[in-house]
Motif scaffolding. Sequence first.
Motif, PDB file in Angstrom:
ATOM      1  N   ASP A 303       0.812  -1.227   0.000  1.00 41.13           N
ATOM      2  CA  ASP A 303       0.000   0.000   0.000  1.00 41.13           C
ATOM      3  C   ASP A 303       0.843   1.273   0.000  1.00 41.13           C
ATOM      4  O   ASP A 303       0.481   2.282   0.620  1.00 41.13           O
ATOM      5  CB  ASP A 303      -0.956   0.034   1.214  1.00 41.13           C
ATOM      6  N   ILE A 304       1.991   1.220  -0.667  1.00 43.77           N
ATOM      7  CA  ILE A 304       2.825   2.429  -0.805  1.00 43.77           C
ATOM      8  C   ILE A 304       2.746   2.862  -2.273  1.00 43.77           C
ATOM      9  O   ILE A 304       2.880   2.015  -3.177  1.00 43.77           O
ATOM     10  CB  ILE A 304       4.290   2.137  -0.395  1.00 43.77           C
ATOM     11  N   ASP A 305       2.485   4.129  -2.509  1.00 44.79           N
ATOM     12  CA  ASP A 305       2.285   4.623  -3.873  1.00 44.79           C
ATOM     13  C   ASP A 305       3.632   4.765  -4.597  1.00 44.79           C
ATOM     14  O   ASP A 305       4.445   5.639  -4.250  1.00 44.79           O
ATOM     15  CB  ASP A 305       1.570   5.989  -3.805  1.00 44.79           C
ATOM     16  N   PRO A 306       3.876   3.916  -5.622  1.00 45.95           N
ATOM     17  CA  PRO A 306       5.181   3.976  -6.308  1.00 45.95           C
ATOM     18  C   PRO A 306       5.368   5.254  -7.129  1.00 45.95           C
ATOM     19  O   PRO A 306       6.487   5.530  -7.578  1.00 45.95           O
ATOM     20  CB  PRO A 306       5.175   2.733  -7.211  1.00 45.95           C
ATOM     21  N   ASN A 307       4.268   6.022  -7.322  1.00 47.30           N
ATOM     22  CA  ASN A 307       4.439   7.294  -8.034  1.00 47.30           C
ATOM     23  C   ASN A 307       5.003   8.370  -7.113  1.00 47.30           C
ATOM     24  O   ASN A 307       5.505   9.390  -7.582  1.00 47.30           O
ATOM     25  CB  ASN A 307       3.114   7.770  -8.618  1.00 47.30           C
ATOM     26  N   VAL A 308       4.894   8.156  -5.824  1.00 48.64           N
ATOM     27  CA  VAL A 308       5.385   9.145  -4.858  1.00 48.64           C
ATOM     28  C   VAL A 308       6.725   8.697  -4.264  1.00 48.64           C
ATOM     29  O   VAL A 308       7.638   9.490  -4.085  1.00 48.64           O
ATOM     30  CB  VAL A 308       4.356   9.355  -3.719  1.00 48.64           C
ATOM     31  N   TYR A 309       6.803   7.399  -3.959  1.00 50.88           N
ATOM     32  CA  TYR A 309       7.982   6.901  -3.249  1.00 50.88           C
ATOM     33  C   TYR A 309       8.755   5.889  -4.094  1.00 50.88           C
ATOM     34  O   TYR A 309       8.164   5.126  -4.862  1.00 50.88           O
ATOM     35  CB  TYR A 309       7.564   6.216  -1.940  1.00 50.88           C
ATOM     36  N   THR A 310      10.063   5.892  -3.917  1.00 49.01           N
ATOM     37  CA  THR A 310      10.900   4.859  -4.541  1.00 49.01           C
ATOM     38  C   THR A 310      11.855   4.335  -3.467  1.00 49.01           C
ATOM     39  O   THR A 310      12.018   4.949  -2.411  1.00 49.01           O
ATOM     40  CB  THR A 310      11.723   5.407  -5.729  1.00 49.01           C
ATOM     41  N   GLY A 311      12.484   3.218  -3.785  1.00 50.82           N
ATOM     42  CA  GLY A 311      13.376   2.666  -2.769  1.00 50.82           C
ATOM     43  C   GLY A 311      14.337   1.665  -3.359  1.00 50.82           C
ATOM     44  O   GLY A 311      14.208   1.253  -4.515  1.00 50.82           O
ATOM     45  N   PHE A 312      15.293   1.273  -2.553  1.00 48.14           N
ATOM     46  CA  PHE A 312      16.202   0.199  -2.980  1.00 48.14           C
ATOM     47  C   PHE A 312      16.196  -0.924  -1.959  1.00 48.14           C
ATOM     48  O   PHE A 312      15.775  -0.734  -0.808  1.00 48.14           O
ATOM     49  CB  PHE A 312      17.621   0.725  -3.233  1.00 48.14           C
ATOM     50  N   ALA A 313      16.643  -2.095  -2.421  1.00 50.34           N
ATOM     51  CA  ALA A 313      16.767  -3.252  -1.525  1.00 50.34           C
ATOM     52  C   ALA A 313      18.013  -4.017  -1.917  1.00 50.34           C
ATOM     53  O   ALA A 313      18.465  -3.939  -3.072  1.00 50.34           O
ATOM     54  CB  ALA A 313      15.542  -4.146  -1.627  1.00 50.34           C
ATOM     55  N   PHE A 314      18.576  -4.708  -0.971  1.00 56.40           N
ATOM     56  CA  PHE A 314      19.720  -5.578  -1.270  1.00 56.40           C
ATOM     57  C   PHE A 314      19.670  -6.790  -0.361  1.00 56.40           C
ATOM     58  O   PHE A 314      19.031  -6.775   0.700  1.00 56.40           O
ATOM     59  CB  PHE A 314      21.049  -4.838  -1.105  1.00 56.40           C
ATOM     60  N   GLY A 315      20.329  -7.854  -0.791  1.00 65.59           N
ATOM     61  CA  GLY A 315      20.412  -9.060   0.026  1.00 65.59           C
ATOM     62  C   GLY A 315      21.834  -9.585  -0.051  1.00 65.59           C
ATOM     63  O   GLY A 315      22.326  -9.911  -1.132  1.00 65.59           O
ATOM     64  N   CYS A 316      22.501  -9.642   1.092  1.00 64.63           N
ATOM     65  CA  CYS A 316      23.928  -9.951   1.099  1.00 64.63           C
ATOM     66  C   CYS A 316      24.167 -11.203   1.945  1.00 64.63           C
ATOM     67  O   CYS A 316      23.653 -11.306   3.064  1.00 64.63           O
ATOM     68  CB  CYS A 316      24.660  -8.750   1.708  1.00 64.63           C
ATOM     69  N   GLY A 317      24.904 -12.160   1.432  1.00 67.26           N
ATOM     70  CA  GLY A 317      25.230 -13.370   2.194  1.00 67.26           C
ATOM     71  C   GLY A 317      26.243 -13.057   3.290  1.00 67.26           C
ATOM     72  O   GLY A 317      27.293 -12.485   3.008  1.00 67.26           O
TER      73      GLY A 317
END
Length: 345
Positions: A303-317
């Motif tokens: 329920d987060i509006d992608p037109n207003v907010y953006t983000g990054f994610a990462f997954g590290c071993g």
Amino acid sequence: MERIEQIKKVLAERFATLELKSDILKAKELRELYGEIPKLPVEERGAFGQAVNVLRIELETMVRDAEASAESASLSSVDVTAPFDINATQPKLLPTSQGTTHPLMQEIERIVDIFGRMGFVSEESREIDDQYHMFETLNFPKGHPARDEWDTFMTVQTDKDGDPLIAPAHTSTMQNRILHKYSANLEKGEPIAAIVPDRTFRNEDLDARHEHTFYQVEGIYVSKNVNAGMLVATLKKFLEEYYGKALEVRVNPFYFPFTEPSFEFALSCPFCEKKGCGICSQSGWIELLGCGMIHPNVLKAADIDPNVYTGFAFGCGVDRLVMMKNDIEDIRHFQSAKLDFLRQF
Ligand code: PHE
């Protein structure tokens, strides 16, 4: 002779309470018995002297046995590392001075600390999850072939949709929960910034670099105007802090359903300054993690509006980071519970 028997009983009771078991050989009673021998009539001396000697030999054997079992208790014995007494009211635990934190936990604490100083909160994952969090919320629709690329362990129990539960194959299963939990931050004009260091499971063919149970750190950052440069800068800063030196990083395009664009992230080998060594397989670079800009569908699922907010994610071993740092040649040591390995840390 009866007296010798009595003294034997007294000494055996005292022996049980002695801290230094060999003190029993210095017992006053034993000394007195020996002192009595020359005072006895000649015909009684032989038998009495023999009985006293037998008592002394018995005491010496008790001391030796006690010392041997004390010694083996301080060695790596299963009885000691996993004390189990069915009648015990309190578990028999080793003194904490004999234990250490597992090397993976030591490093996870450092990772949490570094990200903590960068403003990231830390959350736990779980060891069993549903397909909604493993796939749906991460933009793998039902029946999508990309689901097959994940070597998951499934249980016979099913979730509310009738699908088998899964031992999470990555910490990304927590993305949706984190986005929900911290969505109020966005309304306050603050970012969502969280890491999830926890256990993950994959149905792997085991070898020195692959283990069915391992650790990952997920990172999630959402705000207004977040871009890929911020992702790269955050990871670079983290790794430089972790290895304590300046590093170069390299970003190549990759594919994950839950990030767009997706990247494979490599760093210049911290051990050979890109000259090539055993740790980086002579390439000068170490492929370390997957990352990318959070897919709009993943934001929408929370329920987060992608037109207003953006983000990054990462997954590290995490295991890989720790192996490199400590020159550990086989990932299977971590889960082996071998004290010889653990005591080095
Ligand atoms: N979950 C991915 C993996 O285990 C890594 C990843 C996390 C990629 C977050 C992108 C974003 O390989």
